[in-house]
Enzyme design. Structure first.
Site, mmCIF file in Angstrom:
data_model
loop_
_atom_site.group_PDB
_atom_site.id
_atom_site.type_symbol
_atom_site.label_atom_id
_atom_site.label_comp_id
_atom_site.label_asym_id
_atom_site.label_seq_id
_atom_site.Cartn_x
_atom_site.Cartn_y
_atom_site.Cartn_z
ATOM 1 N N ASN A 9 9.934 5.993 -6.312
ATOM 2 C CA ASN A 9 9.558 4.710 -5.717
ATOM 3 C C ASN A 9 9.827 3.665 -6.801
ATOM 4 O O ASN A 9 9.007 3.435 -7.671
ATOM 5 C CB ASN A 9 8.069 4.776 -5.332
ATOM 6 C CG ASN A 9 7.574 3.499 -4.704
ATOM 7 O OD1 ASN A 9 8.231 2.463 -4.744
ATOM 8 N ND2 ASN A 9 6.379 3.569 -4.132
ATOM 9 N N ARG A 106 12.044 5.819 -1.844
ATOM 10 C CA ARG A 106 11.572 4.682 -1.062
ATOM 11 C C ARG A 106 12.691 3.634 -1.050
ATOM 12 O O ARG A 106 13.180 3.237 -2.104
ATOM 13 C CB ARG A 106 10.324 4.073 -1.699
ATOM 14 C CG ARG A 106 9.861 2.845 -0.954
ATOM 15 C CD ARG A 106 8.794 2.103 -1.695
ATOM 16 N NE ARG A 106 8.356 0.944 -0.933
ATOM 17 C CZ ARG A 106 7.640 -0.057 -1.445
ATOM 18 N NH1 ARG A 106 7.277 -0.024 -2.710
ATOM 19 N NH2 ARG A 106 7.294 -1.070 -0.699
ATOM 20 N N HIS A 194 6.335 -2.293 4.273
ATOM 21 C CA HIS A 194 5.193 -1.425 3.909
ATOM 22 C C HIS A 194 5.006 -0.289 4.918
ATOM 23 O O HIS A 194 3.903 0.233 5.083
ATOM 24 C CB HIS A 194 3.873 -2.242 3.805
ATOM 25 C CG HIS A 194 3.830 -3.140 2.607
ATOM 26 N ND1 HIS A 194 3.353 -4.426 2.651
ATOM 27 C CD2 HIS A 194 4.205 -2.924 1.319
ATOM 28 C CE1 HIS A 194 3.442 -4.990 1.444
ATOM 29 N NE2 HIS A 194 3.960 -4.094 0.629
ATOM 30 N N ARG A 254 4.823 -13.894 -4.404
ATOM 31 C CA ARG A 254 5.575 -14.393 -3.235
ATOM 32 C C ARG A 254 4.725 -15.375 -2.428
ATOM 33 O O ARG A 254 3.513 -15.216 -2.322
ATOM 34 C CB ARG A 254 5.992 -13.218 -2.352
ATOM 35 C CG ARG A 254 7.184 -12.464 -2.881
ATOM 36 C CD ARG A 254 7.408 -11.177 -2.110
ATOM 37 N NE ARG A 254 6.838 -10.033 -2.792
ATOM 38 C CZ ARG A 254 6.732 -8.812 -2.279
ATOM 39 N NH1 ARG A 254 7.160 -8.573 -1.059
ATOM 40 N NH2 ARG A 254 6.202 -7.832 -2.983
ATOM 41 N N GLU A 391 2.172 6.598 -0.290
ATOM 42 C CA GLU A 391 3.567 6.485 0.156
ATOM 43 C C GLU A 391 4.381 7.702 -0.285
ATOM 44 O O GLU A 391 5.294 8.132 0.411
ATOM 45 C CB GLU A 391 4.177 5.198 -0.433
ATOM 46 C CG GLU A 391 3.589 3.943 0.190
ATOM 47 C CD GLU A 391 3.697 2.712 -0.700
ATOM 48 O OE1 GLU A 391 3.447 2.829 -1.921
ATOM 49 O OE2 GLU A 391 4.009 1.631 -0.178
#
Ligand code: ADP
Length: 412
Positions: A9, A106, A194, A254, A391
């Protein structure tokens, strides 16, 4: 010999990894998410003082070592080759007897073409390269890791697992922007991100609270990147991120949702170009831009300045505001799930969000505790859970499924 799957990832400042064991017999689909973990770790501090740490399945430290070099070439993606070599060296030293069959990656943006875990070929990489401009914070690092893994492990299968894939179930209505239709035909639409995290959270909630998981739930992934997903029966119906991972909530660096007129103004009045806007909106906005201090929630919560307080206030205000909107998308709400770095670890932020969500019936009884747990008060109209995201497990499960379906003769 134990077959193993490595997951990577790759982000802008860290390269997280995990190693899972697969039985030699094919693992039934239902059991893929419970593959035993052999190790989990990360190379953090890329570009500054990189550090490789890893723990085994019981949490015992297996390695904790620093590198002398910064590990960047100054401009492009971080040198993932260097750190992948370090991770593979760690695997050889600490996981003797395990054979890496596949590497699951990922990949943040898969657009329409990549809607499920996919065996990555050079042609796939070319097509994913075209999406770099839609995910400039993540995609270059994701693809650099794939290339590094292809070079280092030529016999292992490389499998891409996409954050956008979970949201393939969005209706045409939820996907559409108010632009002329020709842009939608060209792929300008809401994709959502996500998804690997939401995939884990929906499946985990189905184990913990099957009745709620069948209902209308807002999943809150609140980390450095942050988004909400409105799901009915575990299926994504709407989400705050859009065409890119800039949309929606205020994040660490962001901006989140912004009046498009602001962009026009910045171009017109400040003469900003695409590169400057990209840096401003992806890296210089959000909590770091608002506070002028840090994009790290822990730092802001501990800071007494009004700028830090206002940044946290806007973060929580916008979450509550989006929760209201997503409640309408779902036609009502039965529960919420908090996850990722902030969502899992900050009772203070959860309390501030809940304080703004009285109108939708959320009341918390958030006593300190660990692990996945129910945190709603008995009198709350909504149930609320904290669930740790994973994840890596979703990536490993995807890689195992693709490996099984493409035969097992290409191991290292
Ligand atoms: P990513 O994986 O996107 O880098 P994480 O999910 O690890 O992000 O979340 C990182 C964020 O979580 C940081 O803003 C960090 O400050 C915040 N965080 C971690 N622990 C806590 C805590 N105990 N209280 C408040 N914020 C926390």
């Amino acid at each position: 010999m134990t077959r193993a799957i490595l997951t990577l990832n790759a982000g802008s400042s860290s390269l997280k990894f995990a190693v899972f064991a697969c039985d030699d017999s094919p693992t039934p689909e239902a059991h893929l998410l419970s593959l035993p973990v052999l190790a989990r770790g990360a190379v953090t501090g890329l570009g500054e003082r990189p550090q490789l740490t890893a723990r085994d399945g019981e949490g015992r430290v297996l390695i904790d070592t620093s590198f002398a070099t910064g590990g960047t070439d100054g401009s492009g993606p971080l040198r993932h080759e260097t750190f992948l070599d370090a991770i593979l060296g760690f695997c050889q030293a600490h996981l003797a007897g395990a054979r890496l069959d596949a590497v699951g990656h990922r990949i943040v943006h898969g657009a329409d073409a990549f809607s499920a875990p996919t065996l990555l070929t050079p042609d796939c990489l070319r097509r994913l390269e075209a999406l770099v401009r839609l995910a400039p914070l993540h995609q270059p690092h994701n693809l650099a890791a794939v290339r590094a893994a292809m070079a280092a492990l030529p016999g292992a299968r490389q499998v891409g697992c996409f954050d956008t894939a979970f949201h393939q179930t969005l209706s045409p209505l939820a996907r559409r922007f108010g632009l002329p239709r020709r842009f939608e035909a060209d792929g300008v639409r809401r994709y959502g991100f996500h998804g690997l995290s939401y995939s884990w959270l929906t499946q985990r909630l189905a184990e913990l609270d099957p009745e709620l998981a069948q209902g209308r739930v807002i999943y809150c992934h609140l980390g450095s990147g942050a988004s909400l997903c409105a799901a009915a029966g575990g299926v994504s119906q709407d989400t705050t991120m859009g065409f890119t991972a800039l949309d929606g909530l205020v994040m660490s660096t962001r901006c989140g949702a912004l009046d498009p007129g602001v962009i026009l103004y910045l171009i017109d009045q400040y003469g900003m170009d695409v590169a400057e806007l990209t840096t401003l909106l992806y890296q210089g906005s959000g909590l770091v831009g608002l506070s002028g201090l840090s994009g790290d929630m822990r730092t802001l919560l501990a800071d007494p300045s009004s700028a830090a307080k206002e940044a946290v206030e806007l973060f929580t205000y916008r979450i509550a505001r989006e929760m209201g909107a997503l409640t309408m998308s779902l036609g009502g709400l039965d529960g919420v799930v908090f996850s990722a770095g902030i969502g899992e670890n900050s009772p203070e932020v959860r309390a501030r969000i809940a304080a703004r969500c009285g109108a939708i019936g959320l009341k918390l009884d958030d006593r300190s505790g660990g692990g996945d747990r129910l945190i709603s008060a008995p009198e709350s109209q909504l149930k609320a859970w904290v669930i740790a995201t994973d994840e890596e497990r979703v990536i490993a499960a995807g890689a195992a499924a693709v490996t099984a379906s493409t035969g097992a003769d290409a191991a290292v």
